[in-house]
Design a protein around this motif. Sequence first.
Motif, PDB file in Angstrom:
ATOM      1  N   HIS A 112      -4.384   0.639  -0.832  1.00 33.39           N
ATOM      2  CA  HIS A 112      -3.958   0.118   0.250  1.00 33.39           C
ATOM      3  C   HIS A 112      -4.281   1.358   1.302  1.00 33.39           C
ATOM      4  O   HIS A 112      -4.939   1.165   2.114  1.00 33.39           O
ATOM      5  CB  HIS A 112      -2.621  -0.270   0.399  1.00 33.39           C
ATOM      6  CG  HIS A 112      -2.036  -0.410   1.689  1.00 33.39           C
ATOM      7  ND1 HIS A 112      -1.363   0.663   2.403  1.00 33.39           N
ATOM      8  CD2 HIS A 112      -1.686  -1.522   2.392  1.00 33.39           C
ATOM      9  CE1 HIS A 112      -1.008  -0.030   3.594  1.00 33.39           C
ATOM     10  NE2 HIS A 112      -1.385  -1.311   3.552  1.00 33.39           N
ATOM     11  N   GLY A 117      -6.894   0.019   3.980  1.00 35.87           N
ATOM     12  CA  GLY A 117      -6.476   0.458   4.970  1.00 35.87           C
ATOM     13  C   GLY A 117      -7.562   1.161   5.933  1.00 35.87           C
ATOM     14  O   GLY A 117      -7.994   0.713   7.280  1.00 35.87           O
ATOM     15  N   SER A 138      -5.047  -5.442   3.408  1.00 35.75           N
ATOM     16  CA  SER A 138      -4.215  -4.468   3.681  1.00 35.75           C
ATOM     17  C   SER A 138      -2.592  -4.977   3.767  1.00 35.75           C
ATOM     18  O   SER A 138      -1.570  -4.285   3.493  1.00 35.75           O
ATOM     19  CB  SER A 138      -4.580  -3.579   5.028  1.00 35.75           C
ATOM     20  OG  SER A 138      -5.671  -2.955   4.747  1.00 35.75           O
TER      21      SER A 138
END
Length: 166
Positions: A112, A117, A138
């Motif tokens: 993530h 991200g 995400s």
Amino acid sequence: MWVYLICLVFHILSAMIWVGGMIFYVIVVMPVIRNPKLKDQKLTLLQLTALQFRSISYFLFILLITTGFGMLYTKGYLAEGEFVSFFSSNIGNMFILKIGLFLLLLISSLYHDFVSGPKTFDFLEKDSVQYERYRKLSGYFGRLNLLLSLGITLLGILVSRGVSIF
């Protein structure tokens, strides 16, 4: 005894900051970011808060690992004679499950924080289809991390009370 208590306090505080930070992010930061008044600052605010929480998170992960094993060590569970009997007990099995979920959380957080991200922000200006894909990914991993964290917390509470689900 003092080492155990120090480890316990830091373990609980680290877990509180981690889980509390994630819940704060979901119930405060995200609704504020969606406010139309912040339309121009929305993504900058999201990125800066994510980067700040990320740096705190990995420090907390190190503290959780260190204090968790510190507590096991001071209780004598990692001693040669106790090691096998502890990890083959019901409480030991719950601890193994807790560590397994923690490792899954760590892997999910790494993905993530360092893949989905950043790619979300990379594709923001370049490719709207990829941006939307990584934005959703995400969000999925963020929710998964929160659920894993709550599960780990619940297992930690049960283990500390000597309650087994096995």
